[in-house]
Write an enzyme that holds these catalytic residues in place. Structure first.
Site, PDB file in Angstrom:
ATOM      1  CE  LYS A  83       1.983  16.678  27.304  1.00 16.26           C
ATOM      2  NZ  LYS A  83       1.919  15.260  27.738  1.00 16.26           N
ATOM      3  CE1 TYR A 123       6.243  12.907  30.188  1.00 16.87           C
ATOM      4  CE2 TYR A 123       7.210  13.673  28.127  1.00 16.87           C
ATOM      5  CZ  TYR A 123       6.228  13.757  29.090  1.00 16.87           C
ATOM      6  OH  TYR A 123       5.212  14.688  28.979  1.00 16.87           O
ATOM      7  CG  PHE A 131       3.126   5.397  25.659  1.00 18.19           C
ATOM      8  CD1 PHE A 131       3.699   6.521  26.247  1.00 18.19           C
ATOM      9  CD2 PHE A 131       2.494   4.473  26.486  1.00 18.19           C
ATOM     10  CE1 PHE A 131       3.631   6.737  27.616  1.00 18.19           C
ATOM     11  CE2 PHE A 131       2.438   4.673  27.864  1.00 18.19           C
ATOM     12  CZ  PHE A 131       3.014   5.814  28.433  1.00 18.19           C
ATOM     13  NE  ARG A 159      -0.560  14.788  37.791  1.00 15.47           N
ATOM     14  CZ  ARG A 159      -0.091  14.028  36.798  1.00 15.47           C
ATOM     15  NH1 ARG A 159       0.977  14.410  36.119  1.00 15.47           N
ATOM     16  NH2 ARG A 159      -0.670  12.897  36.479  1.00 15.47           N
ATOM     17  CB  THR A 165      -2.995  10.688  32.208  1.00  9.88           C
ATOM     18  OG1 THR A 165      -2.281  10.934  33.418  1.00  9.88           O
ATOM     19  CG2 THR A 165      -2.016  10.376  31.087  1.00  9.88           C
ATOM     20  NE  ARG A 176      -2.955  16.420  30.691  1.00  8.04           N
ATOM     21  CZ  ARG A 176      -2.157  15.707  31.490  1.00  8.04           C
ATOM     22  NH1 ARG A 176      -2.652  15.060  32.524  1.00  8.04           N
ATOM     23  NH2 ARG A 176      -0.858  15.655  31.254  1.00  8.04           N
ATOM     24  CG  ASN A 186      -1.897  14.721  27.775  1.00 12.02           C
ATOM     25  OD1 ASN A 186      -0.840  15.252  27.418  1.00 12.02           O
ATOM     26  ND2 ASN A 186      -1.932  13.724  28.642  1.00 12.02           N
ATOM     27  CG  HIS A 189       4.887  17.466  32.497  1.00  8.37           C
ATOM     28  ND1 HIS A 189       4.896  16.099  32.702  1.00  8.37           N
ATOM     29  CD2 HIS A 189       5.673  18.011  33.473  1.00  8.37           C
ATOM     30  CE1 HIS A 189       5.660  15.830  33.750  1.00  8.37           C
ATOM     31  NE2 HIS A 189       6.146  16.968  34.234  1.00  8.37           N
ATOM     32  CD  GLU A 200       8.764  16.317  36.352  1.00  8.85           C
ATOM     33  OE1 GLU A 200       7.963  17.262  36.530  1.00  8.85           O
ATOM     34  OE2 GLU A 200       8.397  15.145  36.125  1.00  8.85           O
TER      35      GLU A 200
HETATM   36  P1  IDP Z   1       0.850  12.567  32.961  1.00  7.30           P
HETATM   37  O1  IDP Z   1       1.279  13.467  31.832  1.00  7.30           O
HETATM   38  O2  IDP Z   1      -0.595  12.786  33.311  1.00  7.30           O
HETATM   39  O3  IDP Z   1       1.752  12.649  34.168  1.00  7.30           O
HETATM   40  P2  IDP Z   1       2.105  10.010  32.356  1.00  7.30           P
HETATM   41  O4  IDP Z   1       1.565   8.678  32.707  1.00  7.30           O
HETATM   42  O5  IDP Z   1       3.286  10.508  33.116  1.00  7.30           O
HETATM   43  O6  IDP Z   1       0.899  11.057  32.419  1.00  7.30           O
HETATM   44  O7  IDP Z   1       2.463   9.987  30.807  1.00  7.30           O
HETATM   45  C1  IDP Z   1       3.172  11.020  30.203  1.00  7.30           C
HETATM   46  C2  IDP Z   1       2.506  11.372  28.891  1.00  7.30           C
HETATM   47  O8  IDP Z   1       2.625  10.261  28.009  1.00  7.30           O
HETATM   48  C3  IDP Z   1       1.013  11.639  28.981  1.00  7.30           C
HETATM   49  O9  IDP Z   1       0.717  12.978  29.340  1.00  7.30           O
HETATM   50  C4  IDP Z   1       0.538  11.286  27.606  1.00  7.30           C
HETATM   51  O10 IDP Z   1       0.702  12.385  26.714  1.00  7.30           O
HETATM   52  C5  IDP Z   1       1.474  10.184  27.201  1.00  7.30           C
HETATM   53  N1  IDP Z   1       0.855   8.859  27.419  1.00  7.30           N
HETATM   54  C6  IDP Z   1       0.579   8.259  28.585  1.00  7.30           C
HETATM   55  N2  IDP Z   1       0.023   7.063  28.426  1.00  7.30           N
HETATM   56  C7  IDP Z   1      -0.044   6.871  27.082  1.00  7.30           C
HETATM   57  C8  IDP Z   1      -0.538   5.795  26.263  1.00  7.30           C
HETATM   58  O11 IDP Z   1      -1.019   4.773  26.748  1.00  7.30           O
HETATM   59  N3  IDP Z   1      -0.437   5.992  24.933  1.00  7.30           N
HETATM   60  C9  IDP Z   1       0.084   7.118  24.367  1.00  7.30           C
HETATM   61  N4  IDP Z   1       0.548   8.140  25.096  1.00  7.30           N
HETATM   62  C10 IDP Z   1       0.479   8.022  26.438  1.00  7.30           C
HETATM   63 MG    MG Z   2       3.676  11.966  34.520  1.00  8.34          MG
END
Ligand code: IDP
Ligand code: MG
Length: 222
Positions: A83, A123, A131, A159, A165, A176, A186, A189, A200
């Site tokens: 990212k 997304y 968010f 993963r 996450t 991460r 983080n 992706h 994707e």
């Molecule tokens: P992932 O990247 O581990 O698959 P997802 O739940 O798909 O996690 O969320 C996508 C991205 O959105 C996360 O990598 C993170 O950067 C961001 N994100 C997820 N949850 C939150 C939150 O509660 N607050 C702010 N950003 C979030």
């Molecule tokens: Mg995800």
């Protein structure tokens, strides 16, 4: 302008040519022109159409596998991305190295600066989250590195190599866990299921991937 995929543009151009040719041919047929002129036009149209179709064939003939590979086999594939924060922090090489050293095969790689539309589409499953607007803004704030990785169990292993996450819950040794602290920064992706990987990879690699043979695979797989 650098945000456009050249292959998508190529396909659109090809599709437009096909459409234009069909319309032209249909109009020619329906017109009151002499049959000689009409058949001449159709011949030209057919040649252009054949050229357009051939471009499509050439595009797909080097893709013996679908871009998402074969889930459940050594040719399973996933979409991983570095990212904008990971790119800014100079972690591209480190992240690629981890997957290469593990034995996985890189079959697609490019840098793309996502538009907000692309970020929203990527997304889409999170669009109801509070968010989401911030996530879309950040994801489209700079270039990302798009990767297609191939190998046994790569979706799940990818993963795990990324970590949780929430970076604070990620184990040291994971990407991460080693490089990030805050949820919204983080670094990387990874597709979380075969369905997500297919969706994707089709979205980010419409041109397909590279089905190359890795000669050391006999030292990776028994
Ligand atoms: P992932 O990247 O581990 O698959 P997802 O739940 O798909 O996690 O969320 C996508 C991205 O959105 C996360 O990598 C993170 O950067 C961001 N994100 C997820 N949850 C939150 C939150 O509660 N607050 C702010 N950003 C979030
Ligand atoms: Mg995800």
């Amino acid at each position: 302008m650098f945000r456009h995929f050249s292959t998508v543009a190529g396909r659109i151009r090809t599709a437009s040519v096909s459409r234009a040719v069909s319309t032209f041919a249909a109009r020619s047929t329906a017109s009151t022109m002499s049959s000689k002129i009409a058949s001449g036009s159709l011949m030209v149209a057919a040649v252009i159409q054949a050229f357009a179709l051939n471009s499509e064939t050439m595009l797909t003939s080097c893709e013996s596998l679908p871009v998402y590979g074969k889930p459940g086999t050594n040719q399973e594939r996933t979409f991983l991305a570095i990212k904008p924060d990971g790119v800014q922090r100079g972690l591209i090489g480190d992240i690629i190295t981890r997957f290469e050293k593990r034995g996985y095969k890189l079959v697609g790689l490019k840098m793309v600066w996502p538009t907000e539309e692309m970020a929203k589409s990527h997304y889409a499953d999170l669009k109801k989250k509070p968010f989401f607007p911030g996530l879309v803004k950040f994801f489209s704030s700079g270039p990302i590195v798009c990767m297609c990785w191939e190998g046994k169990d790569i979706i799940k292993q990818g993963r795990q190599m990324l970590g949780e996450t929430q970076p604070l819950a990620s184990k040291p040794g994971s990407i991460r866990g080693d490089f990030s602290i805050d949820l919204g920064r983080n670094i990387c992706h990874g597709s979380d299921s075969p369905e997500a990987a297919e969706h994707e990879l089709k979205m980010w690699f419409p041109e397909g991937a590279n089905d190359w043979t890795k000669t050391v695979d006999s030292s990776v797989y028994e």
